[in-house]
Design a protein around this motif. Structure first.
Motif, PDB file in Angstrom:
ATOM      1  N   ARG A 135       0.878  -1.179   0.000  1.00  0.00           N
ATOM      2  CA  ARG A 135       0.000   0.000   0.000  1.00  0.00           C
ATOM      3  C   ARG A 135       0.906   1.216   0.000  1.00  0.00           C
ATOM      4  NH1 ARG A 135      -4.931   1.307   2.962  1.00  0.00           N
ATOM      5  NH2 ARG A 135      -5.743   3.237   2.001  1.00  0.00           N
ATOM      6  N   ALA A 136       0.680   2.120  -0.920  1.00  0.00           N
ATOM      7  CA  ALA A 136       1.568   3.272  -1.093  1.00  0.00           C
ATOM      8  C   ALA A 136       0.832   4.577  -0.805  1.00  0.00           C
ATOM      9  CB  ALA A 136       2.128   3.287  -2.517  1.00  0.00           C
ATOM     10  N   ASN A 137       1.590   5.536  -0.271  1.00  0.00           N
ATOM     11  CA  ASN A 137       1.137   6.921  -0.092  1.00  0.00           C
ATOM     12  C   ASN A 137      -0.150   7.030   0.735  1.00  0.00           C
ATOM     13  OD1 ASN A 137       3.304   7.834  -1.734  1.00  0.00           O
ATOM     14  ND2 ASN A 137       2.102   7.360  -3.565  1.00  0.00           N
ATOM     15  N   VAL A 138      -0.168   6.321   1.860  1.00  0.00           N
ATOM     16  CA  VAL A 138      -1.283   6.438   2.794  1.00  0.00           C
ATOM     17  C   VAL A 138      -1.115   7.727   3.587  1.00  0.00           C
ATOM     18  CG1 VAL A 138      -2.465   5.370   4.743  1.00  0.00           C
ATOM     19  CG2 VAL A 138      -1.416   3.936   2.965  1.00  0.00           C
ATOM     20  N   ILE A 139      -2.149   8.529   3.666  1.00  0.00           N
ATOM     21  CA  ILE A 139      -2.060   9.838   4.327  1.00  0.00           C
ATOM     22  C   ILE A 139      -1.869   9.669   5.830  1.00  0.00           C
ATOM     23  CG2 ILE A 139      -3.334  11.964   4.844  1.00  0.00           C
ATOM     24  CD1 ILE A 139      -4.661  11.689   2.117  1.00  0.00           C
ATOM     25  N   SER A 140      -0.905  10.380   6.375  1.00  0.00           N
ATOM     26  CA  SER A 140      -0.581  10.297   7.798  1.00  0.00           C
ATOM     27  C   SER A 140      -1.684  10.904   8.649  1.00  0.00           C
ATOM     28  CB  SER A 140       0.730  11.042   8.063  1.00  0.00           C
ATOM     29  OG  SER A 140       0.926  11.234   9.444  1.00  0.00           O
ATOM     30  N   PRO A 141      -2.026  10.267   9.789  1.00  0.00           N
ATOM     31  CA  PRO A 141      -3.001  10.876  10.695  1.00  0.00           C
ATOM     32  C   PRO A 141      -2.379  11.995  11.546  1.00  0.00           C
ATOM     33  CG  PRO A 141      -2.207   8.846  11.632  1.00  0.00           C
ATOM     34  CD  PRO A 141      -1.576   8.955  10.278  1.00  0.00           C
ATOM     35  N   PHE A 142      -1.060  12.085  11.559  1.00  0.00           N
ATOM     36  CA  PHE A 142      -0.378  13.090  12.390  1.00  0.00           C
ATOM     37  C   PHE A 142      -0.124  14.384  11.619  1.00  0.00           C
ATOM     38  CE2 PHE A 142       1.237   8.776  13.456  1.00  0.00           C
ATOM     39  CZ  PHE A 142       0.550   8.612  14.647  1.00  0.00           C
ATOM     40  N   PHE A 143       0.323  14.255  10.373  1.00  0.00           N
ATOM     41  CA  PHE A 143       0.566  15.429   9.517  1.00  0.00           C
ATOM     42  C   PHE A 143      -0.043  15.151   8.140  1.00  0.00           C
ATOM     43  CE2 PHE A 143       4.079  15.158  12.567  1.00  0.00           C
ATOM     44  CZ  PHE A 143       3.949  16.384  13.200  1.00  0.00           C
ATOM     45  N   PRO A 144      -1.362  15.219   8.028  1.00  0.00           N
ATOM     46  CA  PRO A 144      -2.054  14.788   6.805  1.00  0.00           C
ATOM     47  C   PRO A 144      -1.765  15.649   5.576  1.00  0.00           C
ATOM     48  CG  PRO A 144      -3.585  15.810   8.343  1.00  0.00           C
ATOM     49  CD  PRO A 144      -2.301  15.638   9.075  1.00  0.00           C
ATOM     50  N   THR A 145      -1.286  16.849   5.752  1.00  0.00           N
ATOM     51  CA  THR A 145      -1.046  17.711   4.594  1.00  0.00           C
ATOM     52  C   THR A 145       0.323  17.484   3.955  1.00  0.00           C
ATOM     53  OG1 THR A 145      -0.197  19.475   6.020  1.00  0.00           O
ATOM     54  CG2 THR A 145      -2.566  19.513   5.504  1.00  0.00           C
ATOM     55  N   SER A 146       1.207  16.731   4.655  1.00  0.00           N
ATOM     56  CA  SER A 146       2.563  16.599   4.116  1.00  0.00           C
ATOM     57  C   SER A 146       3.130  15.180   4.160  1.00  0.00           C
ATOM     58  CB  SER A 146       3.525  17.518   4.878  1.00  0.00           C
ATOM     59  OG  SER A 146       3.537  17.171   6.275  1.00  0.00           O
ATOM     60  N   ASP A 147       2.684  14.325   5.094  1.00  0.00           N
ATOM     61  CA  ASP A 147       3.335  13.033   5.311  1.00  0.00           C
ATOM     62  C   ASP A 147       2.517  11.867   4.739  1.00  0.00           C
ATOM     63  OD1 ASP A 147       4.948  14.716   6.709  1.00  0.00           O
ATOM     64  OD2 ASP A 147       4.929  13.549   8.564  1.00  0.00           O
ATOM     65  N   THR A 148       3.215  10.877   4.215  1.00  0.00           N
ATOM     66  CA  THR A 148       2.578   9.660   3.723  1.00  0.00           C
ATOM     67  C   THR A 148       3.351   8.428   4.204  1.00  0.00           C
ATOM     68  OG1 THR A 148       3.836   9.743   1.653  1.00  0.00           O
ATOM     69  CG2 THR A 148       1.645  10.755   1.660  1.00  0.00           C
ATOM     70  N   PHE A 149       2.624   7.303   4.306  1.00  0.00           N
ATOM     71  CA  PHE A 149       3.190   6.016   4.715  1.00  0.00           C
ATOM     72  C   PHE A 149       3.096   5.038   3.544  1.00  0.00           C
ATOM     73  CE2 PHE A 149       2.243   8.079   8.627  1.00  0.00           C
ATOM     74  CZ  PHE A 149       2.978   7.470   9.639  1.00  0.00           C
ATOM     75  N   THR A 150       4.143   4.230   3.354  1.00  0.00           N
ATOM     76  CA  THR A 150       4.160   3.180   2.337  1.00  0.00           C
ATOM     77  C   THR A 150       4.799   1.933   2.930  1.00  0.00           C
ATOM     78  OG1 THR A 150       4.323   4.727   0.485  1.00  0.00           O
ATOM     79  CG2 THR A 150       5.052   2.475   0.084  1.00  0.00           C
ATOM     80  N   SER A 151       4.205   0.772   2.679  1.00  0.00           N
ATOM     81  CA  SER A 151       4.795  -0.474   3.155  1.00  0.00           C
ATOM     82  C   SER A 151       4.470  -1.598   2.178  1.00  0.00           C
ATOM     83  CB  SER A 151       4.307  -0.826   4.557  1.00  0.00           C
ATOM     84  OG  SER A 151       2.927  -1.096   4.549  1.00  0.00           O
ATOM     85  N   SER A 152       5.298  -2.660   2.194  1.00  0.00           N
ATOM     86  CA  SER A 152       5.083  -3.770   1.275  1.00  0.00           C
ATOM     87  C   SER A 152       5.806  -5.018   1.770  1.00  0.00           C
ATOM     88  CB  SER A 152       5.593  -3.418  -0.132  1.00  0.00           C
ATOM     89  OG  SER A 152       7.000  -3.253  -0.121  1.00  0.00           O
ATOM     90  N   VAL A 153       5.381  -6.164   1.245  1.00  0.00           N
ATOM     91  CA  VAL A 153       6.088  -7.433   1.404  1.00  0.00           C
ATOM     92  C   VAL A 153       6.524  -7.846   0.001  1.00  0.00           C
ATOM     93  CG1 VAL A 153       5.941  -9.846   2.109  1.00  0.00           C
ATOM     94  CG2 VAL A 153       4.755  -8.079   3.437  1.00  0.00           C
TER      95      VAL A 153
END
Length: 257
Positions: free
Chosen positions: A112-130
């Motif tokens: 899953r790529a570019n998930v919007i951060s709950p802490f800084f939603p206007t600038s930060d994203t989370f990405t993870s994979s196997v």
């Protein structure tokens, strides 16, 4: 003398009549035994599998770092994608019970790529994979002729990737993790060599720690801002399988009439 001749003649007549009666009776053949061959799952096999994987990446922050607010902050998001690979194993059957050992290696697009951060939603994203994963699992099953129902469990390992990014910098890590897996499956033997089946599995790849050593500028080089957090990765898979069996044990032979 007449009496002796008459007695002999009567005996011949009676014997002839009895023989004629026998010829009129239809003889019934004794049915031959029907031999039924029971399938034996014993032997080495190799095969392929494909399906869908889905899971969860869970983040736990240890400090008030660059990408969160307070120590103890948590966030998780789902993942999903195609998986496919191969397996190699051996089965041994005793009665209706089947024991085995199997190893598998699977390419994975679970991410899953570019998930919007709950802490800084206007600038930060989370990405993870196997990226890929493998298993080494003992199996135990119950066979009913050409059907095999089984459970499995053992070692799992795989490549876990994670990345948190804002407009200026990111922190990322990629690591081969060691964990565990359990699963259930059903297999049907088409003939002595080929079988098809379905399988469902759960995987736990443990927790990956990401700290300041992974923090970089978007353009490269040390960023000077840090995050210390753990990423726990879990996953499910639903697989279709096909196997080729190189050898089978001597099937049990039963007779019925």
């Amino acid at each position: 003398m007449k009496r002796i001749v008459l007695a002999a003649t009567a005996s011949l007549v009676l014997a002839s009549a009895a023989h004629s009666a026998d010829l009129g009776v239809q003889r019934v053949a004794v049915p031959a035994a029907i031999i039924a061959q029971s399938y034996d799952w014993t032997g080495f096999y190799i095969g392929a599998h494909a399906g869908y994987g889905w899971g969860r990446s869970s983040y736990g922050f240890n400090t008030n770092g660059h990408y969160n607010h307070l120590p103890g902050d948590r966030f998780s998001h789902s993942t999903g994608g195609f998986v496919g690979g191969g397996q190699l194993g051996y089965n041994w059957q005793s009665g209706n019970f089947v024991f085995g050992l199997e190893g598998s290696l699977t390419w994975s697009d679970v991410r899953r790529a570019n998930v919007i951060s709950p802490f800084f939603p206007t600038s930060d994203t989370f990405t993870s994979s196997v990226g890929w994963f493998g298993t080494v699992t003992p199996r135990i099953g119950f066979a009913a002729s050409n059907w095999l129902l089984y459970a499995k469990g053992g070692l799992a390992f795989g490549q876990v990737r994670t990345r948190i990014q804002d407009t200026n910098d990111f922190t990322a890590a990629s690591s081969t993790r060691l964990g565990w897996t359990v699963g259930l499956g059903a297999e049907y033997a088409i003939n002595q060599n080929w079988s098809v089946g379905l399988e469902a599995n759960y995987y736990d790849f443990g927790s990956l720690r990401v700290n300041q050593e992974s923090s970089l500028l978007v353009g490269g080089g040390p960023a000077g801002v840090f995050s210390d957090h753990n990423v726990k990765t879990t996953m499910w898979s639903a697989l279709a399988r096909v196997n080729y069996r190189f050898s089978t044990g001597g099937g049990a032979v039963s007779a019925r009439y």
